[in-house]
Enzyme design. Structure first.
Site, PDB file in Angstrom:
ATOM      1  N   GLU A 308       0.826  -1.209   0.000  1.00 52.85           N
ATOM      2  CA  GLU A 308       0.000   0.000   0.000  1.00 52.85           C
ATOM      3  C   GLU A 308       0.857   1.254   0.000  1.00 52.85           C
ATOM      4  O   GLU A 308       0.620   2.197   0.758  1.00 52.85           O
ATOM      5  CB  GLU A 308      -0.979  -0.030   1.183  1.00 52.85           C
ATOM      6  CG  GLU A 308      -1.850  -1.283   1.164  1.00 52.85           C
ATOM      7  CD  GLU A 308      -3.055  -1.257   2.076  1.00 52.85           C
ATOM      8  OE1 GLU A 308      -2.950  -0.688   3.166  1.00 52.85           O
ATOM      9  OE2 GLU A 308      -4.092  -1.811   1.673  1.00 52.85           O
ATOM     10  N   ASP A 382      -8.408  -9.198   2.795  1.00 52.51           N
ATOM     11  CA  ASP A 382      -8.348  -8.115   3.764  1.00 52.51           C
ATOM     12  C   ASP A 382      -9.502  -8.099   4.757  1.00 52.51           C
ATOM     13  O   ASP A 382     -10.392  -7.250   4.641  1.00 52.51           O
ATOM     14  CB  ASP A 382      -8.304  -6.789   3.002  1.00 52.51           C
ATOM     15  CG  ASP A 382      -7.606  -5.709   3.793  1.00 52.51           C
ATOM     16  OD1 ASP A 382      -7.309  -5.937   4.976  1.00 52.51           O
ATOM     17  OD2 ASP A 382      -7.354  -4.634   3.217  1.00 52.51           O
ATOM     18  N   GLU A 410     -13.642  -3.086  10.819  1.00 51.59           N
ATOM     19  CA  GLU A 410     -13.518  -2.209   9.651  1.00 51.59           C
ATOM     20  C   GLU A 410     -14.477  -2.610   8.528  1.00 51.59           C
ATOM     21  O   GLU A 410     -15.027  -1.749   7.842  1.00 51.59           O
ATOM     22  CB  GLU A 410     -12.071  -2.266   9.151  1.00 51.59           C
ATOM     23  CG  GLU A 410     -11.852  -1.535   7.846  1.00 51.59           C
ATOM     24  CD  GLU A 410     -10.411  -1.615   7.360  1.00 51.59           C
ATOM     25  OE1 GLU A 410      -9.558  -2.205   8.052  1.00 51.59           O
ATOM     26  OE2 GLU A 410     -10.143  -1.075   6.274  1.00 51.59           O
TER      27      GLU A 410
HETATM   28  C1  BDP Z   1      -6.576  -2.381   5.331  1.00 52.51           C
HETATM   29  C2  BDP Z   1      -6.940  -1.104   5.996  1.00 52.51           C
HETATM   30  C3  BDP Z   1      -5.773  -0.145   6.074  1.00 52.51           C
HETATM   31  C4  BDP Z   1      -4.585  -0.833   6.691  1.00 52.51           C
HETATM   32  C5  BDP Z   1      -4.282  -2.116   5.955  1.00 52.51           C
HETATM   33  C6  BDP Z   1      -3.191  -2.933   6.627  1.00 52.51           C
HETATM   34  O1  BDP Z   1      -7.985  -0.501   5.256  1.00 52.51           O
HETATM   35  O2  BDP Z   1      -6.184   0.960   6.827  1.00 52.51           O
HETATM   36  O3  BDP Z   1      -3.475   0.003   6.693  1.00 52.51           O
HETATM   37  O4  BDP Z   1      -5.432  -2.935   5.917  1.00 52.51           O
HETATM   38  O5  BDP Z   1      -3.524  -3.978   7.171  1.00 52.51           O
HETATM   39  O6  BDP Z   1      -7.638  -3.273   5.529  1.00 52.51           O
HETATM   40  O7  BDP Z   1      -2.039  -2.550   6.582  1.00 52.51           O
END
Ligand code: BDP
Length: 723
Positions: A308, A382, A410
């Site tokens: 990310e 996720d 989330e």
């Molecule tokens: C995702 C979240 C994000 C996190 C990421 C993670 O939306 O905010 O930074 O996972 O696990 O689900 O690093």
């Protein structure tokens, strides 16, 4: 207030009534030591009459254990206080063989208790009936005390006790995605607990946090967000971190910090962060030494790399193992660990996102140092309401594999939706990887049984915050609770934990217990059905992950758009991950692949298959009809929970009752929103009528699209949003 409350209870008892349900705000969590019911009071008092002298409270942990026992017994048993100093029947003796002469004299077999476990046993002490809470180490004594109090909170017998319990995993950690400005990424329970501007000044809440964690065996906390702000490593912040570590230490909790692999550049002023560069190697060593000077029992680092948009070793042509090992070698002399996340995927990689982590980590199995754990999210994507287990479990036998689950919801309705995550965790832990034949469950991978890994663990993304309930709602506390209980004992049943939690949280009234447990056990499937039935996933609001947005196609990352995941078109719905598609199936053992390939396995149907709208499913219904039935069933399940909860009015104290009732009303409205929005959207492809007896959405699709960020969003606004 206290006086009034006591008078009310006394009055009720006098009249032979059960005590009235008085208001509570949830702050006490499951550590409510409310007076036990009349049926148990006499026996419990008899068993807790005498405090055996002679335990040397030689550590802060033993002091905490003694204080907790004292508080618990006094509050649970009303006016009875453990008497000190003269032995008689009903003695309670706590300690280790080295801290207590009485325990040493009992010669209990403590071998099965290991380093952190405990033994609770009915014994005879100098001719008197007694209960021993014993352990090899002080922390085991504290865990034993909490377990002992739980017996009374949940109304169990104290006769003939013979309990041995030891954690199956070594690292049982909360991951706080907390920022230094006190926001909490994906946190729905107020501000971060860590008041950075006031630390190192302390707050009682830090101690209560530690008590709550210790009561369920959690032994570590990563204090900051995986998307790390490196200012936390400045001397000023390390002082604050050390202050928290000091509060947590008596409760067996170590602190860990998230770090970025580019720290040598950002903090050290180096030109490179290449993990094989000698200057970088030296910098990490020096940094580790500095941290351990401030916090001698610092746990270690948690790292998100090449994910990310974050930097990582691949930026230098190095592997994830190279990146982890340079840190691991700096921490090893201090007994610290590196927890390296397997949550690695990239938009430049054209491979199915669900396959990327496996492809990244399987080739480097065996390349990680002994003090590295690879932390793997439960599913390949996720934290969705339901995912198949990650194929990495069982596929990296020479690596310490740790499970990561989300406690914060989330993708399951934030704070307000009632969704007990025990069944989700249990589903993952019980999944059979077949890595070494049948019975090779994820639980056995992560507790080290399958591959003999020395370092094991489970991490949960915390749902704690400054909200009076700590977790955003009363029932969300159960998710924190069940995480700890399952990290301790991965094979425990989620139903058993639900019941245990309800009894501690709401008391032992059979109707309250039965109703609440039933609601909890049905709740996660309800969310799956009204959000992402049949294996759908990642169709939540863009960036926020709030509400439905299957239409979302914002931004230029295809893997951050909903259609990437659901593949709705005129022909059908779902992601073809069979051999004719991305073949994610090939990453599983053949027995598992066969199970997922089977279209009658409806839980994962659309995860692995693109299915025609008119195709008949194993239920006898077409895909479209089944989708309508499932979405509607999800809403109905929430209506049922709401009605069941309403039936507990007067049996649960008003504040917690009303808060829960209010949130269930929100959940019902949002479940309806999910159903209607998703069906309106999918029907625009299916173009089929609603099955008989099922209502179409109240509004046209455009209405729902406008409600949640999607096609109609101002592009200028959209660029500021992330996944
Ligand atoms: C995702 C979240 C994000 C996190 C990421 C993670 O939306 O905010 O930074 O996972 O696990 O689900 O690093």
């Amino acid at each position: 207030m206290a006086t009034l409350r006591h008078i009310a209870i006394a009055f009720a008892c006098l009249l032979g009534m059960s005590a009235p349900a008085l208001a509570e705000n949830g702050y006490d969590l499951w550590l409510r030591y409310k007076p036990v019911d009349a049926a148990h009071r006499a026996a419990y008092r008899a068993a807790n009459a005498v405090w055996v002298p002679g335990t040397v409270l030689s550590s802060v942990t033993l002091e905490a254990a003694a204080a907790e026992l004292q508080q618990g017994v006094v509050e649970l048993l009303g006016n009875s206080v453990l008497r000190c100093c003269s032995l008689g029947d009903g003695a309670v003796v706590i300690g280790t063989p080295s801290s207590s002469r009485a325990i040493a004299g009992l010669h209990l077999d403590l071998s099965a208790a290991g380093d952190e476990g405990y033994v609770i046993r009915s014994v005879t002490l100098e001719g008197h009936k007694a209960i021993a809470i014993a352990a090899n180490r002080d922390i085991g004594v504290l865990y034993g005390v909490f377990a002992y109090l739980r017996l009374m909170q949940t109304g169990q017998s104290l006769s003939n006790l013979d309990i041995v319990s030891a954690p199956k995993t070594k690292l049982r950690l909360l991951n706080h995605w907390d920022n230094l400005n006190r926001t909490s990424e994906r946190g729905y329970a107020g501000l971060s607990l860590w008041n950075w501007s006031q630390l190192p000044a302390l707050d009682k809440r830090y101690t209560d946090y530690a008590r709550a964690n210790a009561s369920i065996g959690i032994n570590g906390a990563v204090l900051n967000n995986v998307n790390a702000d490196l200012r936390i490593f400045s001397p000023e912040y390390l002082r604050k971190v050390a202050a928290l570590a000091n509060v947590f230490r008596p409760y067996g909790i170590k602190v860990y910090l998230s770090v970025l692999s580019t720290a040598p550049i950002q903090l050290g002023g180096l030109k490179t962060a290449d993990p094989l560069d000698p200057a970088v190697v030296a910098w990490w060593k020096e940094e580790a030494d500095t941290i351990y000077r401030a916090i001698p029992d610092f746990g270690g680092f948690l790292v998100k790399a090449n994910s990310e948009g974050l930097p990582g070793p691949q930026d230098y042509g190095r592997t994830q193992a190279d990146g982890a090992n340079v840190m691991a070698r700096a921490l090893a002399p201090h007994n610290g660990v590196v927890i390296w996340r397997a949550f690695v995927y990239s938009p430049d990689n054209r491979e199915d996102r669900a396959k990327q982590a496996y492809k990244e980590f399987v080739p480097i199995d065996g390349k990680f140092d002994a003090n590295v754990l690879v932390q793997i999210k439960n599913g390949p994507l996720d934290f969705q309401p339901r995912e198949p287990f990650s194929p990495l479990f069982g596929a990296i036998p020479k690596t310490n594999a740790m499970l990561e689950v989300q406690i914060t919801k989330e993708y399951l309705g934030f704070a307000t939706h009632l969704a007990y995550l025990g069944p989700l965790y249990e589903e993952t832990l019980k999944s059979d990887t077949f890595a070494k034949g049948p019975g090779s469950t994820v639980a056995k991978v992560i507790d080290g049984e399958l591959f003999g890994n020395a370092l094991t663990g489970m991490a949960g993304v915390a749902n704690t915050g400054t909200d009076p309930t700590w977790s955003g709602s009363i029932f969300n506390q159960a998710n924190w609770y069940v995480f700890g209980r399952m990290a301790w004992k991965p094979e425990i049943s989620s139903r058993a934990v639900a019941e245990e939690w309800v009894r501690q949280t709401f008391g032992n009234d059979p109707k309250v217990v039965q109703t609440s447990v039933a609601m909890m056990m049905a709740s996660r499937q309800a969310v799956v059905d009204y959000m992402t039935p049949l294996g759908l996933n990642l169709i939540m609001g863009h960036g926020t992950h709030y509400g439905p947005a299957p239409w979302d196609d914002i931004g230029n990352r295809p893997d951050w758009k909903a259609p990437y995941y659901h593949h709705a078109d005129g022909a059908g719905l779902g992601f073809n991950r069979t051999a004719t598609g991305s073949n994610a199936l090939e990453q599983y053992a053949p027995q598992v692949a066969a199970k997922f390939a089977d279209k009658s396995n409806l839980d994962y149907l659309l995860w692995f298959h693109h299915v025609g709208w008119n195709e008949k499913l194993s239920t006898g219904r077409s895909l479209w009809d089944e989708l309508v039935v499932r979405y509607t069933g999800g809403v109905d399940a929430v209506k049922k929970m709401r009605a069941e909860w309403a039936g507990l009015k007067g049996k649960v104290d008003s504040e917690r009752f009303n808060l829960t009732a209010r949130y269930l009303a929100i959940q019902q409205a949002e479940a309806q929103w999910w159903r209607d929005a998703c069906l309106a959207y999918f029907q625009s492809f299916a173009k089929l009528p609603y099955p008989k007896g099922y209502k179409p959405p109240a509004h046209p699709l455009a209405y729902y699209e406008l409600l949640n960020a999607g096609k109609n969003l101002d592009p200028a606004l959209a660029t500021g949003l992330s996944n």
